[in-house]
Design a protein around this motif. Structure first.
Motif, PDB file in Angstrom:
ATOM      1  N   LEU A   1       9.696  -7.983  -2.591  1.00 21.75           N
ATOM      2  CA  LEU A   1      10.431  -7.046  -1.749  1.00 21.75           C
ATOM      3  C   LEU A   1       9.769  -5.676  -1.773  1.00 21.75           C
ATOM      4  O   LEU A   1       9.682  -5.001  -0.746  1.00 21.75           O
ATOM      5  CB  LEU A   1      11.878  -6.940  -2.240  1.00 21.75           C
ATOM      6  N   SER A   2       9.275  -5.262  -2.919  1.00 23.66           N
ATOM      7  CA  SER A   2       8.647  -3.951  -3.039  1.00 23.66           C
ATOM      8  C   SER A   2       7.456  -3.811  -2.100  1.00 23.66           C
ATOM      9  O   SER A   2       7.300  -2.798  -1.423  1.00 23.66           O
ATOM     10  CB  SER A   2       8.199  -3.710  -4.485  1.00 23.66           C
ATOM     11  N   GLY A   3       6.620  -4.841  -2.063  1.00 22.52           N
ATOM     12  CA  GLY A   3       5.450  -4.759  -1.196  1.00 22.52           C
ATOM     13  C   GLY A   3       5.820  -4.602   0.261  1.00 22.52           C
ATOM     14  O   GLY A   3       5.249  -3.768   0.986  1.00 22.52           O
ATOM     15  N   ALA A   4       6.796  -5.386   0.720  1.00 21.60           N
ATOM     16  CA  ALA A   4       7.216  -5.291   2.120  1.00 21.60           C
ATOM     17  C   ALA A   4       7.852  -3.933   2.415  1.00 21.60           C
ATOM     18  O   ALA A   4       7.598  -3.320   3.465  1.00 21.60           O
ATOM     19  CB  ALA A   4       8.195  -6.421   2.441  1.00 21.60           C
ATOM     20  N   LEU A   5       8.685  -3.436   1.485  1.00 24.53           N
ATOM     21  CA  LEU A   5       9.324  -2.136   1.683  1.00 24.53           C
ATOM     22  C   LEU A   5       8.298  -1.015   1.752  1.00 24.53           C
ATOM     23  O   LEU A   5       8.369  -0.128   2.611  1.00 24.53           O
ATOM     24  CB  LEU A   5      10.322  -1.864   0.559  1.00 24.53           C
ATOM     25  N   ALA A   6       7.351  -1.025   0.810  1.00 24.58           N
ATOM     26  CA  ALA A   6       6.355   0.037   0.769  1.00 24.58           C
ATOM     27  C   ALA A   6       5.533   0.083   2.055  1.00 24.58           C
ATOM     28  O   ALA A   6       5.183   1.164   2.546  1.00 24.58           O
ATOM     29  CB  ALA A   6       5.440  -0.143  -0.436  1.00 24.58           C
ATOM     30  N   ASP A   7       5.215  -1.087   2.606  1.00 25.54           N
ATOM     31  CA  ASP A   7       4.419  -1.120   3.834  1.00 25.54           C
ATOM     32  C   ASP A   7       5.232  -0.741   5.065  1.00 25.54           C
ATOM     33  O   ASP A   7       4.684  -0.238   6.039  1.00 25.54           O
ATOM     34  CB  ASP A   7       3.820  -2.523   4.026  1.00 25.54           C
ATOM     35  N   ARG A   8       6.539  -0.980   5.028  1.00 21.95           N
ATOM     36  CA  ARG A   8       7.369  -0.727   6.206  1.00 21.95           C
ATOM     37  C   ARG A   8       7.986   0.672   6.222  1.00 21.95           C
ATOM     38  O   ARG A   8       8.027   1.326   7.262  1.00 21.95           O
ATOM     39  CB  ARG A   8       8.475  -1.785   6.313  1.00 21.95           C
ATOM     40  N   VAL A   9       8.503   1.114   5.078  1.00 18.56           N
ATOM     41  CA  VAL A   9       9.220   2.389   5.062  1.00 18.56           C
ATOM     42  C   VAL A   9       8.524   3.449   4.217  1.00 18.56           C
ATOM     43  O   VAL A   9       8.986   4.584   4.155  1.00 18.56           O
ATOM     44  CB  VAL A   9      10.669   2.205   4.555  1.00 18.56           C
ATOM     45  N   GLY A  10       7.437   3.106   3.559  1.00 18.26           N
ATOM     46  CA  GLY A  10       6.703   4.086   2.771  1.00 18.26           C
ATOM     47  C   GLY A  10       6.912   3.922   1.286  1.00 18.26           C
ATOM     48  O   GLY A  10       7.973   3.487   0.824  1.00 18.26           O
ATOM     49  N   GLY A  11       5.880   4.259   0.511  1.00 19.15           N
ATOM     50  CA  GLY A  11       5.926   4.093  -0.933  1.00 19.15           C
ATOM     51  C   GLY A  11       6.991   4.931  -1.606  1.00 19.15           C
ATOM     52  O   GLY A  11       7.636   4.488  -2.559  1.00 19.15           O
ATOM     53  N   HIS A  12       7.203   6.159  -1.117  1.00 18.08           N
ATOM     54  CA  HIS A  12       8.205   7.027  -1.745  1.00 18.08           C
ATOM     55  C   HIS A  12       9.612   6.449  -1.607  1.00 18.08           C
ATOM     56  O   HIS A  12      10.394   6.452  -2.563  1.00 18.08           O
ATOM     57  CB  HIS A  12       8.170   8.426  -1.114  1.00 18.08           C
ATOM     58  N   ARG A  13       9.923   5.951  -0.415  1.00 14.68           N
ATOM     59  CA  ARG A  13      11.260   5.380  -0.218  1.00 14.68           C
ATOM     60  C   ARG A  13      11.430   4.092  -1.024  1.00 14.68           C
ATOM     61  O   ARG A  13      12.499   3.844  -1.594  1.00 14.68           O
ATOM     62  CB  ARG A  13      11.500   5.118   1.267  1.00 14.68           C
TER      63      ARG A  13
ATOM     64  N   GLY B   1       1.069  -1.898  -0.005  1.00 15.77           N
ATOM     65  CA  GLY B   1       2.226  -2.243  -0.828  1.00 15.77           C
ATOM     66  C   GLY B   1       2.229  -3.705  -1.201  1.00 15.77           C
ATOM     67  O   GLY B   1       2.492  -4.067  -2.355  1.00 15.77           O
ATOM     68  N   ARG B   2       1.947  -4.583  -0.232  1.00 12.18           N
ATOM     69  CA  ARG B   2       1.947  -6.014  -0.522  1.00 12.18           C
ATOM     70  C   ARG B   2       0.815  -6.394  -1.463  1.00 12.18           C
ATOM     71  O   ARG B   2       0.976  -7.282  -2.317  1.00 12.18           O
ATOM     72  CB  ARG B   2       1.847  -6.803   0.787  1.00 12.18           C
ATOM     73  N   TYR B   3      -0.337  -5.777  -1.323  1.00 10.64           N
ATOM     74  CA  TYR B   3      -1.450  -6.074  -2.228  1.00 10.64           C
ATOM     75  C   TYR B   3      -1.085  -5.717  -3.670  1.00 10.64           C
ATOM     76  O   TYR B   3      -1.359  -6.483  -4.600  1.00 10.64           O
ATOM     77  CB  TYR B   3      -2.706  -5.307  -1.795  1.00 10.64           C
ATOM     78  N   ASN B   4      -0.464  -4.559  -3.862  1.00 11.82           N
ATOM     79  CA  ASN B   4      -0.073  -4.160  -5.211  1.00 11.82           C
ATOM     80  C   ASN B   4       1.059  -5.040  -5.745  1.00 11.82           C
ATOM     81  O   ASN B   4       1.112  -5.332  -6.944  1.00 11.82           O
ATOM     82  CB  ASN B   4       0.334  -2.685  -5.227  1.00 11.82           C
ATOM     83  N   ALA B   5       1.953  -5.481  -4.859  1.00  9.29           N
ATOM     84  CA  ALA B   5       3.000  -6.394  -5.292  1.00  9.29           C
ATOM     85  C   ALA B   5       2.416  -7.726  -5.739  1.00  9.29           C
ATOM     86  O   ALA B   5       2.865  -8.320  -6.720  1.00  9.29           O
ATOM     87  CB  ALA B   5       4.001  -6.609  -4.154  1.00  9.29           C
ATOM     88  N   ALA B   6       1.405  -8.210  -5.015  1.00 10.02           N
ATOM     89  CA  ALA B   6       0.765  -9.466  -5.403  1.00 10.02           C
ATOM     90  C   ALA B   6       0.123  -9.355  -6.780  1.00 10.02           C
ATOM     91  O   ALA B   6       0.162 -10.300  -7.581  1.00 10.02           O
ATOM     92  CB  ALA B   6      -0.276  -9.860  -4.359  1.00 10.02           C
ATOM     93  N   LEU B   7      -0.462  -8.199  -7.078  1.00  9.52           N
ATOM     94  CA  LEU B   7      -1.037  -7.996  -8.410  1.00  9.52           C
ATOM     95  C   LEU B   7       0.047  -8.057  -9.478  1.00  9.52           C
ATOM     96  O   LEU B   7      -0.139  -8.690 -10.535  1.00  9.52           O
ATOM     97  CB  LEU B   7      -1.765  -6.654  -8.461  1.00  9.52           C
ATOM     98  N   THR B   8       1.169  -7.414  -9.228  1.00 12.81           N
ATOM     99  CA  THR B   8       2.254  -7.421 -10.206  1.00 12.81           C
ATOM    100  C   THR B   8       2.780  -8.838 -10.426  1.00 12.81           C
ATOM    101  O   THR B   8       3.072  -9.234 -11.559  1.00 12.81           O
ATOM    102  CB  THR B   8       3.395  -6.503  -9.742  1.00 12.81           C
ATOM    103  N   VAL B   9       2.903  -9.618  -9.349  1.00  8.96           N
ATOM    104  CA  VAL B   9       3.352 -11.001  -9.485  1.00  8.96           C
ATOM    105  C   VAL B   9       2.369 -11.806 -10.321  1.00  8.96           C
ATOM    106  O   VAL B   9       2.763 -12.602 -11.179  1.00  8.96           O
ATOM    107  CB  VAL B   9       3.548 -11.639  -8.096  1.00  8.96           C
ATOM    108  N   ALA B  10       1.076 -11.619 -10.083  1.00  6.56           N
ATOM    109  CA  ALA B  10       0.063 -12.349 -10.853  1.00  6.56           C
ATOM    110  C   ALA B  10       0.142 -11.992 -12.333  1.00  6.56           C
ATOM    111  O   ALA B  10       0.059 -12.874 -13.207  1.00  6.56           O
ATOM    112  CB  ALA B  10      -1.331 -12.044 -10.305  1.00  6.56           C
TER     113      ALA B  10
END
Length: 386
Positions: A61-73, A325-334
């Motif tokens: 969810l974090s990756g999608a949110l960061a890419d859609r609404v911005g990292g700060h939000r 955002g999604r790239y960083n989320a994928a790293l966290t999942v890995a």
């Protein structure tokens, strides 16, 4: 790193303060739930797995949110969820509510952290990212160590949950103070494909394989394998001292790690971390527990410093802005997946009464990770759409 951007300084400050809150509560979670809330000991121990379970959906969810609404939000949403979970733990009494609250804390953090990595990458030039992520990791560990020390001195009480919530509130303030005055550059237009585009990036998949292998053979073995060695040595009390050594090495070794990040490329940093960790695990095989544990914990800290800047830098060098955002989320999942696999390997080796096999397998996995990092990530590319 002598001239850090002001916005990055604010983010690092908020992260370090919130880490104090983690240190106040995470190491004492079982005690706080059992003695403070009356949760049966076995149930309290089982609850410690809930944050990790909740982190899997939170990361995606974090990756999608960061890419859609911005990292700060996205980061703010994660911190607010964490605050809500901490407040619920402080006020709830029923085990079911407490389980929901503990899971909410883990979920909130899992939303905040990938967004945080994306923000750092957006603020720092590519050539300085390894140093920035290394500094963030060291400051975070210093905050956690300080929080754990405060908790040990003042005693484990329910008030710690409210203090931890307050530290997250400080982090929220820092995140919003670090916003750009211009129209938000951290909220690019969504790019078609989403996580499907991430899964098609073969270069990224190689980095994620390296992340999973190093997490399993490094962090996972440290968290599960070293306590087994401490118990088998007849002195479980060694483990807290080993943790102290680990924290001190991370903080004291920061200048060396920052200089190394200036001179070595991220794949080379991964190889150094794998080599250092392998040396620590071999010590656990050839030396007695009371000698090997502090040395292995210290080497673990050195490797952590090298790896903490390398992997996020490798991922963000591949990430297009619209999917950062999604790239960083994928790293966290890995990384989370690897940390789950490590304890399972430790449990299997312990059941077979072959603890040495765990460390031998870890060395082999680290060798594979080092090889993949050096052979598969030599090429730096600029993805289409940047």
């Amino acid at each position: 790193m002598s001239a850090l951007p002001v916005r990055l300084r604010l983010l690092l400050c908020g992260d370090a303060v919130s880490a104090i809150g983690i240190g106040l509560t995470q190491p004492y979670l079982v005690i706080l739930l059992h003695t403070g809330k009356g949760v049966p000991l076995a149930t309290a121990a089982a609850m410690t797995s809930l944050p990790a379970l909740a982190s899997f959906p939170g990361n995606w969810l974090s990756g999608a949110l960061a890419d859609r609404v911005g990292g700060h939000r996205a980061m703010t949403a994660g911190l607010v969820a964490t605050i809500g979970g901490l407040a619920l733990v402080a006020t709830a009494g029923h085990p079911v509510l407490l389980g929901v609250a503990v899971a909410a804390v883990g979920f909130g953090w899992s939303v905040a952290l990938p967004a945080y990595s994306a923000l750092i990458a957006a603020l720092v030039p590519e050539e300085a990212r390894s140093r920035a992520f290394t500094l963030q990791y060291a400051l975070f560990n210093a905050g956690m160590g300080a929080g754990a020390a405060v908790g040990a001195v003042v005693g484990v009480t329910g008030t710690l949950w409210w203090v931890a919530a307050a530290t997250c509130g400080v982090a929220v303030a820092c995140v919003w103070a670090a916003r750009s005055p211009a129209p938000p550059p951290d909220a690019p237009a969504p790019r078609s494909g989403g996580y499907r585009a991430v899964a098609r990036d073969r270069a990224l998949l190689r980095v994620l394989l390296v992340a999973a292998l190093t997490a399993a053979a490094g962090y996972g073995v440290y968290n599960a394998g070293l306590p087994v060695v401490a118990v088998r040595s007849g002195d479980p009390g060694l483990m807290p001292w080993a943790s102290v050594v680990n924290c001190l090495v991370i903080v004291a070794g920061l200048p060396v790690a920052l200089r190394a990040a200036e001179r070595l490329r991220p794949p080379q940093l991964v190889a150094v971390a794998a080599t250092v960790w392998s040396a620590g695990w071999l010590l656990c095989v050839v030396l007695r527990g009371w000698v090997a544990l502090p040395l292995a914990a210290g080497l673990m800290g050195i490797g952590e410093l090298f790896l903490s800047g390398a992997l996020p830098s490798m991922v963000n060098a591949l990430a297009p802005d619209a999917l950062r955002g999604r790239y960083n989320a994928a790293l966290t999942v890995a990384m989370t997946s690897g940390m789950w696999a490590g304890p399972l390997l430790a449990a299997a080796a312990t059941a077979l009464d072959r603890v040495w096999l765990l460390f031998a397998l870890a060395v082999a996995l680290l060798a594979v990770a080092s090889r993949v990092a050096l052979s598969g990530t030599r090429r730096t590319r600029c993805p289409a759409g940047r």
